[in-house]
Motif scaffolding. Structure first.
Motif, PDB file in Angstrom:
ATOM      1  N   GLY A 119     -15.541  23.669  16.754  1.00 40.42           N
ATOM      2  CA  GLY A 119     -16.613  24.276  15.979  1.00 40.42           C
ATOM      3  C   GLY A 119     -17.883  23.449  15.977  1.00 40.42           C
ATOM      4  O   GLY A 119     -18.092  22.575  16.813  1.00 40.42           O
ATOM      5  N   LYS A 120     -18.724  23.729  14.982  1.00 42.39           N
ATOM      6  CA  LYS A 120     -20.043  23.098  14.895  1.00 42.39           C
ATOM      7  C   LYS A 120     -20.075  22.064  13.771  1.00 42.39           C
ATOM      8  O   LYS A 120     -19.149  21.965  12.973  1.00 42.39           O
TER       9      LYS A 120
ATOM     10  N   VAL B  14     -17.650  37.435  12.295  1.00 42.52           N
ATOM     11  CA  VAL B  14     -16.853  36.211  12.415  1.00 42.52           C
ATOM     12  C   VAL B  14     -17.063  35.577  13.779  1.00 42.52           C
ATOM     13  O   VAL B  14     -16.887  36.232  14.813  1.00 42.52           O
ATOM     14  N   ASN B  15     -17.458  34.303  13.778  1.00 39.89           N
ATOM     15  CA  ASN B  15     -17.480  33.510  15.005  1.00 39.89           C
ATOM     16  C   ASN B  15     -16.119  32.816  15.110  1.00 39.89           C
ATOM     17  O   ASN B  15     -15.784  31.984  14.264  1.00 39.89           O
ATOM     18  N   PRO B  16     -15.302  33.145  16.112  1.00 36.54           N
ATOM     19  CA  PRO B  16     -13.938  32.598  16.186  1.00 36.54           C
ATOM     20  C   PRO B  16     -13.870  31.076  16.305  1.00 36.54           C
ATOM     21  O   PRO B  16     -12.797  30.498  16.108  1.00 36.54           O
ATOM     22  N   ASP B  17     -14.983  30.436  16.627  1.00 36.05           N
ATOM     23  CA  ASP B  17     -14.963  28.974  16.756  1.00 36.05           C
ATOM     24  C   ASP B  17     -15.743  28.259  15.653  1.00 36.05           C
ATOM     25  O   ASP B  17     -15.751  27.025  15.605  1.00 36.05           O
ATOM     26  N   SER B  18     -16.414  29.026  14.779  1.00 35.22           N
ATOM     27  CA  SER B  18     -17.182  28.408  13.697  1.00 35.22           C
ATOM     28  C   SER B  18     -17.124  29.324  12.486  1.00 35.22           C
ATOM     29  O   SER B  18     -17.769  30.370  12.451  1.00 35.22           O
ATOM     30  N   ASN B  19     -16.356  28.909  11.475  1.00 32.67           N
ATOM     31  CA  ASN B  19     -16.113  29.750  10.310  1.00 32.67           C
ATOM     32  C   ASN B  19     -15.628  28.871   9.157  1.00 32.67           C
ATOM     33  O   ASN B  19     -15.819  27.657   9.193  1.00 32.67           O
ATOM     34  N   TYR B  20     -15.009  29.464   8.157  1.00 33.89           N
ATOM     35  CA  TYR B  20     -14.532  28.661   7.030  1.00 33.89           C
ATOM     36  C   TYR B  20     -13.401  27.713   7.423  1.00 33.89           C
ATOM     37  O   TYR B  20     -13.149  26.721   6.743  1.00 33.89           O
ATOM     38  N   CYS B  21     -12.695  28.002   8.502  1.00 36.54           N
ATOM     39  CA  CYS B  21     -11.561  27.167   8.917  1.00 36.54           C
ATOM     40  C   CYS B  21     -11.916  26.191  10.038  1.00 36.54           C
ATOM     41  O   CYS B  21     -11.354  25.096  10.097  1.00 36.54           O
TER      42      CYS B  21
ATOM     43  N   VAL C 287     -21.531  20.421  10.201  1.00 38.54           N
ATOM     44  CA  VAL C 287     -21.600  21.117   8.912  1.00 38.54           C
ATOM     45  C   VAL C 287     -22.910  21.872   8.729  1.00 38.54           C
ATOM     46  O   VAL C 287     -22.938  22.945   8.120  1.00 38.54           O
ATOM     47  N   LYS C 288     -23.997  21.326   9.256  1.00 37.34           N
ATOM     48  CA  LYS C 288     -25.298  21.983   9.092  1.00 37.34           C
ATOM     49  C   LYS C 288     -25.355  23.295   9.863  1.00 37.34           C
ATOM     50  O   LYS C 288     -25.775  24.332   9.335  1.00 37.34           O
ATOM     51  N   GLN C 289     -24.913  23.260  11.125  1.00 40.20           N
ATOM     52  CA  GLN C 289     -24.932  24.466  11.952  1.00 40.20           C
ATOM     53  C   GLN C 289     -23.901  25.491  11.463  1.00 40.20           C
ATOM     54  O   GLN C 289     -24.102  26.693  11.595  1.00 40.20           O
ATOM     55  N   ARG C 290     -22.839  25.013  10.881  1.00 41.90           N
ATOM     56  CA  ARG C 290     -21.786  25.890  10.378  1.00 41.90           C
ATOM     57  C   ARG C 290     -22.295  26.845   9.305  1.00 41.90           C
ATOM     58  O   ARG C 290     -21.814  27.966   9.168  1.00 41.90           O
ATOM     59  N   ARG C 291     -23.257  26.386   8.509  1.00 38.32           N
ATOM     60  CA  ARG C 291     -23.755  27.202   7.394  1.00 38.32           C
ATOM     61  C   ARG C 291     -24.267  28.557   7.867  1.00 38.32           C
ATOM     62  O   ARG C 291     -24.109  29.562   7.181  1.00 38.32           O
ATOM     63  N   ARG C 292     -24.898  28.570   9.025  1.00 42.49           N
ATOM     64  CA  ARG C 292     -25.437  29.838   9.537  1.00 42.49           C
ATOM     65  C   ARG C 292     -24.319  30.822   9.844  1.00 42.49           C
ATOM     66  O   ARG C 292     -24.434  32.017   9.567  1.00 42.49           O
ATOM     67  N   ASP C 293     -23.222  30.322  10.405  1.00 41.17           N
ATOM     68  CA  ASP C 293     -22.105  31.201  10.721  1.00 41.17           C
ATOM     69  C   ASP C 293     -21.415  31.698   9.454  1.00 41.17           C
ATOM     70  O   ASP C 293     -20.951  32.843   9.399  1.00 41.17           O
ATOM     71  N   LEU C 294     -21.391  30.855   8.415  1.00 39.73           N
ATOM     72  CA  LEU C 294     -20.810  31.291   7.148  1.00 39.73           C
ATOM     73  C   LEU C 294     -21.679  32.354   6.494  1.00 39.73           C
ATOM     74  O   LEU C 294     -21.161  33.302   5.881  1.00 39.73           O
ATOM     75  N   ALA C 295     -22.997  32.210   6.625  1.00 39.44           N
ATOM     76  CA  ALA C 295     -23.907  33.230   6.095  1.00 39.44           C
ATOM     77  C   ALA C 295     -23.679  34.570   6.801  1.00 39.44           C
ATOM     78  O   ALA C 295     -23.692  35.628   6.160  1.00 39.44           O
ATOM     79  N   ASN C 296     -23.461  34.521   8.109  1.00 37.41           N
ATOM     80  CA  ASN C 296     -23.191  35.757   8.855  1.00 37.41           C
ATOM     81  C   ASN C 296     -21.886  36.412   8.411  1.00 37.41           C
ATOM     82  O   ASN C 296     -21.770  37.635   8.368  1.00 37.41           O
ATOM     83  N   ILE C 297     -20.899  35.577   8.081  1.00 37.39           N
ATOM     84  CA  ILE C 297     -19.619  36.110   7.593  1.00 37.39           C
ATOM     85  C   ILE C 297     -19.824  36.819   6.265  1.00 37.39           C
ATOM     86  O   ILE C 297     -19.374  37.954   6.061  1.00 37.39           O
ATOM     87  N   ASN C 298     -20.513  36.158   5.334  1.00 38.76           N
ATOM     88  CA  ASN C 298     -20.669  36.706   3.989  1.00 38.76           C
ATOM     89  C   ASN C 298     -21.607  37.899   3.915  1.00 38.76           C
ATOM     90  O   ASN C 298     -21.373  38.846   3.162  1.00 38.76           O
ATOM     91  N   LYS C 299     -22.673  37.863   4.712  1.00 38.60           N
ATOM     92  CA  LYS C 299     -23.695  38.906   4.596  1.00 38.60           C
ATOM     93  C   LYS C 299     -23.485  40.074   5.552  1.00 38.60           C
ATOM     94  O   LYS C 299     -23.819  41.216   5.237  1.00 38.60           O
ATOM     95  N   GLN C 300     -22.957  39.773   6.737  1.00 37.73           N
ATOM     96  CA  GLN C 300     -22.849  40.817   7.749  1.00 37.73           C
ATOM     97  C   GLN C 300     -21.418  41.119   8.178  1.00 37.73           C
ATOM     98  O   GLN C 300     -21.181  42.049   8.950  1.00 37.73           O
ATOM     99  N   GLY C 301     -20.472  40.339   7.707  1.00 43.42           N
ATOM    100  CA  GLY C 301     -19.080  40.549   8.105  1.00 43.42           C
ATOM    101  C   GLY C 301     -18.807  40.169   9.539  1.00 43.42           C
ATOM    102  O   GLY C 301     -17.862  40.679  10.152  1.00 43.42           O
TER     103      GLY C 301
ATOM    104  N   VAL D 194     -17.881  11.755  18.250  1.00 43.55           N
ATOM    105  CA  VAL D 194     -17.526  13.028  17.644  1.00 43.55           C
ATOM    106  C   VAL D 194     -18.292  14.101  18.401  1.00 43.55           C
ATOM    107  O   VAL D 194     -19.514  14.110  18.411  1.00 43.55           O
ATOM    108  N   ARG D 195     -17.547  14.984  19.054  1.00 51.52           N
ATOM    109  CA  ARG D 195     -18.169  16.000  19.907  1.00 51.52           C
ATOM    110  C   ARG D 195     -17.862  17.391  19.368  1.00 51.52           C
ATOM    111  O   ARG D 195     -16.717  17.718  19.061  1.00 51.52           O
ATOM    112  N   PHE D 196     -18.928  18.212  19.250  1.00 52.39           N
ATOM    113  CA  PHE D 196     -18.779  19.572  18.756  1.00 52.39           C
ATOM    114  C   PHE D 196     -18.836  20.565  19.913  1.00 52.39           C
ATOM    115  O   PHE D 196     -19.239  20.218  21.020  1.00 52.39           O
ATOM    116  N   ASP D 197     -18.423  21.798  19.635  1.00 54.70           N
ATOM    117  CA  ASP D 197     -18.312  22.815  20.686  1.00 54.70           C
ATOM    118  C   ASP D 197     -17.460  22.282  21.843  1.00 54.70           C
ATOM    119  O   ASP D 197     -17.734  22.555  23.014  1.00 54.70           O
ATOM    120  N   ALA D 198     -16.444  21.523  21.492  1.00 57.54           N
ATOM    121  CA  ALA D 198     -15.568  20.886  22.488  1.00 57.54           C
ATOM    122  C   ALA D 198     -14.151  21.417  22.282  1.00 57.54           C
ATOM    123  O   ALA D 198     -13.336  20.811  21.584  1.00 57.54           O
TER     124      ALA D 198
END
Length: 516
Positions: free
Chosen positions: A113-114, A132-139, A116-130, A210-214
């Motif tokens: 995943g991404k 889900v990014n399978p690699d960046s979400n609440y888990c 913590v800062k970049q993750r927030r955008r994906d969480l906003a998409n989950i809550n507002k638009q439904g 620490v590598r993201f999107d890996a």
């Protein structure tokens, strides 16, 4: 002279050091003027009597200088040290990385995943638009599921390692020292991202990576020994030790292991709903009051009942919390809960679940995906029942027990929205029936709990991993692959932030022994 004692104080006094000195002086039969300092060792709320009180274990310094607080650890530079690959940047992975550095090894943390800062955008998409990014979400993402789902630090895993060591790492990186003394310590979702970022900076400043999107798609194994990993980009990284700390929702990791003929096993978990009440109902029940006093925190509860020879229990209770959409893929509904540090939202929620054993699910005994597939099927049923866009199926509590669809639903904290349905069409009969029997019993145990002001939101299904990755009890290595260390919740060896962190530390120590 230094003495320890237990004291009892009112909620108004619990942060008043001068008042605590007076109470401690009475308990120790000395004068408050002789007490130069008080250190709170443990603190808990006792609401069993008519009056709610705080119970504290304190250390009193009598005519003694008060020592400075613990010092921050100075980590050695491991930039050119022997590498250990850590798959996953959740609590298990991050604490494994810090322990690797202490042991003089270079951690290379790979997170699908991404940050913590970049993750927030994906969480906003989950809550507002439904969406889900399978690699960046609440888990998935930096800090794992715990970063954006509460940060509760309560654990019963005190025999697996040093809980205080874990808590001190959090305080070293920005958590308040309250977590060192509270009986049920809690950081809060609003504060965890900064703490997780600080931990990553410690790792990087010491020469770790620490590598993201890996995303790891293959383990490199030769003659039953680990030699490294392959990423989805095609890049290959070499290491003689790999710590597998991917969390309980990384289904593709289980598929990868199975594809590579690396043994995995089906494992029991628990399944149910998340139940939300107005917080004031819980406060009134637990504090025996009409209105919670300003010096008391929002109250929590813990409930358990045996129904038809099976445990039904509350799980991951969030006072002043919010129900979150925690799906990790499209066309599924998964709910969880979190709270900010002040726990100042108007609702209290808790998972309320039934144990799921292997014999409950038809299939071959040797099928490692037997319970995982069952879990996924229920999540897909919940999605269909909600009608899409992560709208969750829901029902008022008494309506659920009495078997009728709710005419309407109470205001609640689940942002994508809820749809009134009969949850009998989502949950297996044997889970549905046990919940129906348990909820009125819980209402007898806790006044006000059994009410139609409470909402049941489906489904709470990620209580623990439905798959176990086996390991040797002594070496912590996979029995088939030398140098592979299954770790944390995803492998079946932890259940929460603290136990996952401890397991990460233990696996790093095991990797050190293996490499030396």
């Amino acid at each position: 002279m230094i003495k320890e004692t237990e004291i009892v104080c009112s909620p108004e006094q619990h942060e008043d050091i001068e008042a605590l000195k007076l109470i401690a002086a009475t308990a120790l039969k000395t004068s408050a003027q002789q007490i130069t300092g008080i250190k709170i060792l443990k603190r808990s709320i006792d609401a069993r009597g008519r009056k709610v009180v705080y119970r504290m274990q304190v250390r009193a310094y009598i005519n003694e200088p008060v020592p400075q607080q613990h010092q921050v650890v100075n980590y050695p530079n491991v930039k050119n040290a022997r590498p250990v690959i850590i798959i996953g940047a959740g609590p298990a992975g991050l604490f494994a990385a810090l322990q690797c550095i202490k042991q003089g090894m270079k951690p290379i943390v790979l997170e699908r995943g991404k940050d913590v800062k970049q993750r927030r955008r994906d969480l906003a998409n989950i809550n507002k638009q439904g969406l889900v990014n399978p690699d960046s979400n609440y888990c998935f993402g930096e800090g794992g599921a715990g970063t954006y789902s509460d940060g509760k630090l309560y654990t019963r895993s005190t025999k697996r390692g040093d809980v205080n060591e874990v808590l001190k790492v959090f305080t070293d990186h920005g958590a308040t020292e309250d977590i060192l003394v509270d009986a049920r310590p809690h950081i809060g979702t609003n504060k965890l991202p900064q703490i997780i970022t600080a931990m990553r900076e410690t790792i990087e400043n010491a020469g770790g990576e620490v590598r993201f999107d890996a995303k790891v798609v293959n383990l490199l194994v030769n003659f039953d020994k680990i030699e490294g990993v392959e990423l989805s980009s095609g890049e290959k990284l070499e290491a003689k030790a790999v710590i597998l700390a991917t969390g309980h929702s990384a289904r593709d990791v289980f598929e990868m292991l199975h594809r590579q003929n690396i043994l995995i096993e089906a494992k029991a978990f628990a399944l149910g709903v998340r139940i939300e009440h107005p917080q004031e109902i819980i406060d009134q029940a637990q504090y025996h009051c009409e209105v919670r006093g300003e010096y008391l925190p929002p109250s929590y509860y813990s409930l358990v009942e045996q129904v038809d020879d099976r445990g039904v229990f509350s799980f991951c209770m969030c006072p002043g919390g919010i129900i979150a959409p925690c799906a990790t893929d499209h066309n599924e509904i998964v709910v969880n809960g979190w709270s900010p540090s002040k726990r100042n939202n108007p609702f209290a929620n808790s998972g309320t679940v039934v144990q799921v054993n292997l014999e409950d699910v038809p299939g071959r005994n040797d099928d490692p995906f037997r319970l995982l597939n069952f879990q996924h099927q229920i999540e897909q049923l919940a999605f269909v029942a909600g009608g899409g866009n992560l709208v969750a199926p829901a029902q008022r509590m008494i309506d659920f027990v009495e078997g009728r669809v709710s005419v309407d639903l109470p205001t609640n904290s689940y942002l994508p929205g809820c749809k009134s349905v009969d949850l009998k069409n989502v949950l297996p009969d044997w889970i549905h029936q046990r919940l129906q029997k348990a909820l009125p019993v819980f209402g007898k145990k806790m006044k006000g709990y059994y009410t139609n002001e409470a909402i049941l939101v489906g489904v709470e299904s990620r209580t623990s991993s439905p798959v176990k990755v086996p390991r040797d009890k002594e070496t912590l290595q996979h029995p088939q692959v030398a140098g592979l260390f299954p770790c944390g919740e995803g492998a079946g060896y932890a259940g929460g932030i603290i136990s996952a962190a401890i397991d990460g530390i233990n696996c790093a120590d095991a990797a050190f022994k293996f490499l030396n």
